[in-house]
Design an enzyme around this catalytic site. Structure first.
Site, short mmCIF file in Angstrom:
data_model
loop_
_atom_site.label_atom_id
_atom_site.label_comp_id
_atom_site.label_asym_id
_atom_site.label_seq_id
_atom_site.Cartn_x
_atom_site.Cartn_y
_atom_site.Cartn_z
N HIS A 254 7.11 31.59 22.36
CA HIS A 254 7.07 31.98 23.79
C HIS A 254 6.53 33.40 23.93
O HIS A 254 7.01 34.18 24.75
CB HIS A 254 8.46 31.85 24.43
N ASP A 318 13.66 29.80 20.61
CA ASP A 318 13.50 28.36 20.87
C ASP A 318 12.04 27.92 20.74
O ASP A 318 11.11 28.72 20.85
CB ASP A 318 14.00 28.03 22.29
N GLU A 319 11.88 26.64 20.52
CA GLU A 319 10.61 25.92 20.65
C GLU A 319 9.44 26.56 19.91
O GLU A 319 8.32 26.60 20.41
CB GLU A 319 10.26 25.77 22.15
N ASN A 320 9.71 27.04 18.72
CA ASN A 320 8.61 27.53 17.90
C ASN A 320 8.18 26.41 16.97
O ASN A 320 8.88 26.06 16.03
CB ASN A 320 9.04 28.75 17.09
#
Ligand code: ACM
Length: 677
Positions: A254, A318-320
């Site tokens: 992000h 998150d969400e890597n």
């Protein structure tokens, strides 16, 4: 003897739950207090009302809250209270006693007791924060009759179930100015929430001024960010409301905005980094194999962390997906050198470095549940958002607590999914899981999350409130307080109290509708918003590609909200009618059909533009269907032809219109089936 004991125990619990149910029919407190008894007293609110604060120190917190209490009470009642500030007179009508000033940690005491007699109101608390929680309860006890306003006579002992009761606001996707944040902090305090999690950075913007790295505001924003003075001001404002502020700087993923400003920290050589305009999960990721990345983060955190006195510091995580890591040879070699088999291991390596940096700054690292890996130190705090993950026996919340981590839950409280209030209210953070005392203590609490891909300052309040008030009850009150109908009844009152605090969730509907209609009569449109809800669970913005950050969020779907009021009432009326076809139940349904028939006549008077024209099939099909069903209800029968016609209309109305769904179609079908021969 056993029998006698069980009779006593049963009697006791029977009494408590009985009194709770009874009193929650009468009073509209939210969150519902732990213990409440009614006395036969009422305290009349008149101009002589005064507040005396009997604290160890004169604290800004109780003083400010008392002044606000007096203003809010005067505004609510129209009473010209003589003394607009706390008095030095010990014989005041409201007496606030507390022992110490809270240092706002997860260990801080927020309990209070409140006693209302005919002539005296007493709030007793261990800390000043407990005292201001009591003042909020008192404001919810204002009642009136023709002669005047009064406080209901009750005696309350209250304390929270969870120490961490939060609301996260994402200000990266859509920036939210200080005034928006402050009004939401006021609303949070009114329902006893105590953690504001400020999601300050993401692919779409880095929203904090850095004097050391000025490109973070020059390049990594669209000019919209908080100055350091504004941050301090918000933190102080929150502290005065007994609210902790936990900042989030989302890394290593992000990170598009950071990398647009400082591309040398990126994982992909030659990549054209830019501030992201769409929603979703993107590849730009900080490079964990470069020492300069850690130097940057240490320098940045050293500058920024002191703005936030709270011990907890959220690093996202998150969400890597690690795509750019996989494409970088140096990163691959770095992994080999450090025996890091997976990208998850590499991210843990990165997190451990950050943990050390933050520790030096006196901070505790917190991250979304992706950071939970076998080598993550138990000093990290796990923020559970994905629920049960593959390979785990239970949710990441429980898993983390059992493994020795402090943990906070957001799974089940994603309010940006625009689902119904009862859906969230029915999620209990712990449920029936059996935990040891230590495990239970590590479950700090929970947070509602307001991701801002689809909200602007105009609409954010209507996506947070009033549902978050019911969620706040889930975090504060006893688990047994779970009667959905009763919650709905109380929430109807609380929603207006939120408006008194400046929350715009109700009034901005009209503002948007005036915009949609180019300032024509909005009644017809408003009737439609009362039965339509925005498309849920991210289906409004499939793949994150339909709306950019600067797309218009002033459309019909933005005027609609979860829990559409008429839809709820109509759906309930259908259930009642099918259970009992009384004249009264029939009349209720006919009133709705008349409303929608007449509404189309009004709709036709609007001089349409493309924004209103798309609603024409909704309005006309609904009117047609209503007139057929009304005739059917009155005559008690429906011809085969009309049956087919209505079914066809419902099928049409089931399809999304202008990014909304008509949320009465399943009950319309149930009603129709009633006529099936
Ligand atoms: C998250 O929703 N990506 C934490």
């Amino acid at each position: 003897m056993k029998k006698i004991i069980s009779i006593i125990i049963f009697g006791l619990f029977g009494y408590v739950s009985f009194s709770q149910n009874k009193l929650s029919d009468t009073f509209n407190l939210m969150p519902w207090p732990q213990e409440i008894t009614k006395s036969n007293t009422t305290f009349k609110i008149d101009e002589k009302l005064t507040i005396f604060i009997n604290g160890k120190d004169a604290t800004e917190r109780v003083n400010k809250s008392s002044v606000q209490f007096l203003r809010r009470l005067a505004n609510k009642t129209g009473v010209f209270i003589d003394e607009g500030f706390p008095t030095k007179n010990k014989n005041a009508s409201i007496e606030i006693n507390f022992h110490s000033v809270s240092n706002l940690t997860t260990e801080s005491d927020e309990s209070y007791s409140l006693n209302i007699d005919d002539n005296k109101i007493t709030i007793n608390a261990k800390t000043d924060v407990g005292a201001i929680r009591g003042l909020e309860t008192l404001l919810q006890l204002v009642n009136f009759n023709k002669k005047g306003y009064y406080f209901e006579g009750v005696s309350i002992t209250d304390f929270p179930r969870f120490v961490w009761r939060g609301l996260m606001i994402d200000v990266a996707r859509h920036f939210q100015p200080v005034a928006v944040i402050k009004r939401n902090l006021d609303a949070m305090a009114s329902v006893k929430l105590n953690v504001f999690h400020w999601h300050l950075t993401d692919d779409q913007g880095f929203r904090v001024e850095s004097k050391v790295f000025p490109r973070l505001q020059e390049v990594a924003t669209d000019g919209l960010f908080y100055t350091q003075e504004q941050i301090k001001d918000v933190v102080k404002y929150a502290s005065n409301l007994g609210i902790r502020v936990v900042p989030e700087f989302d890394v290593p993923g992000h990170a598009s905005a950071i990398l647009a400003a400082y591309p040398e920290l990126g994982s992909k050589e030659g990549y054209e980094y830019s501030v992201e305009r769409f929603s979703g999960v993107f590849h730009p990721t900080l490079n964990p194999a470069k020492e300069v990345t850690y130097l940057f983060l240490e320098t940045l955190f050293t500058e920024i962390a002191p703005l936030f006195p709270d011990e907890y510091f959220h690093i996202g995580g998150d969400e890597n997906e690690g795509k750019h890591w996989d494409e970088n040879i140096e990163i691959q070699e770095f992994k080999k050198k450090h025996n890091l088999n997976t990208n998850h291991d590499l991210q843990t390596f990165f997190n451990i470095k950050l943990e050390k940096i933050l520790k030096k700054l006196g901070k505790k690292l917190m991250g979304w549940d992706e950071i939970l890996t076998p080598s993550t130190p138990t000093t990290a705090v796990i923020h559970s958002w994905r629920g049960k993950q593959e390979g785990l026996k239970q949710s990441t919340l429980i898993e983390a607590a059992k493994k020795g981590y402090q943990t906070v839950l957001s799974n089940g409280y994603y309010i940006d999914r625009v689902q119904s209030v009862e859906k969230h209210y029915n999620v209990d953070p712990i449920g029936n899981t059996v935990l040891t005392k230590e495990e239970r203590k590590r479950i700090l609490g929970a947070e509602a999350t307001m991701w801002s891909e689809l909200v602007t300052p105009l609409t954010i309040d209507s996506r947070i409130w009033p549902r978050t008030a019911a969620i706040a009850e889930r975090f504060w009150s006893n688990k047994k307080v779970n009667d959905v109908n009763n919650m709905q009844k109380r929430l109807k009152v609380v929603t207006f109290q939120l408006e008194e605090l400046g929350i715009t969730h109700l009034k901005n509907k009209d503002v948007i509708l005036r915009n949609i209609s180019n300032s024509q009569d909005i009644h017809a449109l408003k009737t439609l918003t009362n039965i339509c809800e925005p498309l849920k669970i991210y289906s409004r913005n499939k793949g994150g590609t339909e709306y950019k950050t600067f797309s218009p969020f002033t459309l019909f779907a933005d005027a609609c909200t979860p829990d559409a009021t008429d839809a709820k009432a109509f759906n309930k009326a259908v259930v009642s009618f099918l259970a009992n076809k009384s004249k009264e139940n029939q009349t209720k349904l006919i009133a709705f059909f008349d409303l929608w028939i007449n509404n189309h006549t009004k709709f036709q008077k609007i001089n349409n533009n493309p924004k209103t024209d798309v609603l024409e099939p909704l309005s006309s099909n609904l009117a047609l269907l209503s007139s057929i069903l009304k005739t059917g209800l009155i005559s008690g029968k429906l011809s085969t032809n009309n049956y087919k016609k209505v079914l066809k209309l419902i099928n049409k109305l089931e399809k999304p219109i202008a990014d909304t769904e008509l949320v009465i179609t399943s009950k319309l079908k149930k009603l129709l089936v009633n006529y099936k021969k």
